[in-house]
Each structure stands twice: as structure tokens, then as C-alpha cells.
Design a protein around this motif. Structure first.
Motif, PDB file in Angstrom:
ATOM      1  N   MET A  25      41.072  28.755  50.568  1.00 15.67           N
ATOM      2  CA  MET A  25      40.156  29.556  51.368  1.00 15.67           C
ATOM      3  C   MET A  25      40.721  30.958  51.522  1.00 15.67           C
ATOM      4  O   MET A  25      41.900  31.123  51.842  1.00 15.67           O
ATOM      5  N   THR A  27      45.022  33.876  50.516  1.00 15.13           N
ATOM      6  CA  THR A  27      44.383  32.564  50.507  1.00 15.13           C
ATOM      7  C   THR A  27      45.304  31.568  51.189  1.00 15.13           C
ATOM      8  O   THR A  27      46.518  31.709  51.170  1.00 15.13           O
ATOM      9  N   THR A  44      36.858  27.278  46.005  1.00 12.75           N
ATOM     10  CA  THR A  44      37.434  28.326  46.839  1.00 12.75           C
ATOM     11  C   THR A  44      36.388  28.783  47.843  1.00 12.75           C
ATOM     12  O   THR A  44      35.264  29.130  47.463  1.00 12.75           O
ATOM     13  N   VAL A  45      36.756  28.800  49.108  1.00 15.02           N
ATOM     14  CA  VAL A  45      35.882  29.339  50.150  1.00 15.02           C
ATOM     15  C   VAL A  45      36.173  30.829  50.227  1.00 15.02           C
ATOM     16  O   VAL A  45      37.256  31.239  50.646  1.00 15.02           O
ATOM     17  N   PRO A  97      32.468  29.928  57.256  1.00 16.64           N
ATOM     18  CA  PRO A  97      33.766  29.252  57.413  1.00 16.64           C
ATOM     19  C   PRO A  97      33.578  27.744  57.558  1.00 16.64           C
ATOM     20  O   PRO A  97      32.497  27.279  57.920  1.00 16.64           O
ATOM     21  N   ARG A 115      38.902  34.443  60.600  1.00 16.78           N
ATOM     22  CA  ARG A 115      37.933  33.889  59.638  1.00 16.78           C
ATOM     23  C   ARG A 115      36.758  33.216  60.339  1.00 16.78           C
ATOM     24  O   ARG A 115      35.758  32.904  59.731  1.00 16.78           O
TER      25      ARG A 115
END
Length: 190
Positions: A67, A76, A99-100, A106, A135
Motif C-alpha cells: 500500500m 509503500t 498495490t493499494v 484506504p 492515509r
């Protein structure tokens, strides 16, 4: 351990391949090797995964998905466990990599199991706490086998408020009110 590869952009990180099975986090543009998890940490994560699957569909629970969180250069993190919102599942549909990214919603819950060592404690209790708050992650759990406690952080007005659980007291999850767990159960899973 940080690798001496020079500063990487996020795109360079996404395309980085050293030909090994090593996993990395990108911290302020630098590759940081993620050591293998201890067997204890793996058992705790798998036990929690099993508990969460009684509340949410399997496609909303994710193990070690990277993320993007923050940084002047891309950063990340790879949480041990996360619960995705339906919107996040939809946003990740068809992606080439799990992958965020910052343009995605979120996760609703992130869980980190602390590994032994001062650096790991700092990372989970200090750095990730501020990164995950920035985030917009509404709930963050820090499971700490060394301290024999579970810290539940709830995002309120941009900052985390924490409750620390030990022993047999029932953990109160702001997101999953029907979850019936104690710190003792989680820590004994390992």
C-alpha cells in the motif's frame, strides 16, 4: 536492511526485480528488505484471518498487500493483514499488481504483528501509525507478542486514539462491533 540502490521513484519500485523472492518496502525512495516472518507472527496472522472471514467475504481480506502511504518520494508498506472496503476491491479489480495506490480508497482495517527488535517496534508503533493515519485508515491494530498486548487505534478527526488490551478483556473494534476476541486469544494463537 536498506539496499544501496539509490533513491527510486514509485514507478521504478513497481518495476524493480532483482531476480530473487525477496520482498521490499519502499521507504522515502529506498528499498528496505522485509525479513521472513517468524512462525509465531504467521500463526497469529492466520488465526486473525480465520476470525475475520466469519465477518467479511474472502475477497475483502488480504495478506501482505502493498500500500502506498506517503513520503516526499513514494513510500509503500506491506501490512500483515488488511480488510478492504467494497470500493477498494472494485478499484483493485483488473490491476496487474496487488498495490493499494493513493488514488484508491484506504482499507478499513490494517493489522501489524510486531516482530522482535527496536527497529520493528518503532516502525509499527511510530512510523506506520502516522502514515496510516495520513492515509485515512480508520482502524489499525498493533499485535505485540513481546508486550503481550493488542493496541487498537481508531482514527478520529485525523488522529488515532488508542486502546490497549491485555488478557481476557474483550477487544472493542470500531469497525467490527460483532467481533468477539481477546488479546489473550490472539496472542495464544501463536
Amino acid at each position: 536492511m536498506t539496499l544501496a540502490t539509490g533513491k527510486l521513484t514509485f514507478d521504478e519500485y513497481l518495476n524493480y526485480d532483482d531476480g530473487t523472492e525477496s520482498r521490499y518496502e519502499l521507504v522515502n525512495g529506498e528499498l528496505v528488505v522485509m525479513p521472513p516472518e517468524s512462525r509465531l507472527n504467521e500463526r497469529i496472522v492466520m488465526w486473525l484471518l480465520n476470525q475475520l472471514l466469519s465477518l467479511v467475504p474472502f475477497d475483502r481480506v488480504s495478506l501482505r498487500t502493498e500500500m502506498v502511504v506517503s513520503g516526499s518520494r513514494a513510500t509503500t508498506r506491506v501490512p500483515d493483514l488488511m480488510v478492504l472496503s467494497e470500493e477498494l476491491v472494485a478499484a483493485m479489480e483488473g490491476a496487474k499488481r496487488s498495490t493499494v495506490t493513493l488514488d484508491m480508497p484506504p482499507p478499513v482495517l490494517v493489522v501489524e504483528v510486531v516482530s522482535p527488535g527496536k527497529d520493528n517496534e518503532d516502525r509499527d508503533y511510530r512510523y506506520k501509525r502516522s502514515e496510516y493515519a495520513a492515509r485515512g485508515i480508520v482502524e489499525y491494530w498493533i499485535v505485540d507478542p513481546m508486550q503481550q498486548q493488542v493496541t487498537v487505534l481508531e482514527l478520529i478527526n485525523g488522529l488515532y486514539e488508542e486502546k490497549v488490551y491485555r488478557g481476557s478483556g474483550c477487544i472493542l473494534s470500531p469497525t467490527f462491533s460483532t467481533l468477539q476476541l481477546t488479546a489473550e486469544q490472539i496472542l495464544q494463537a501463536g
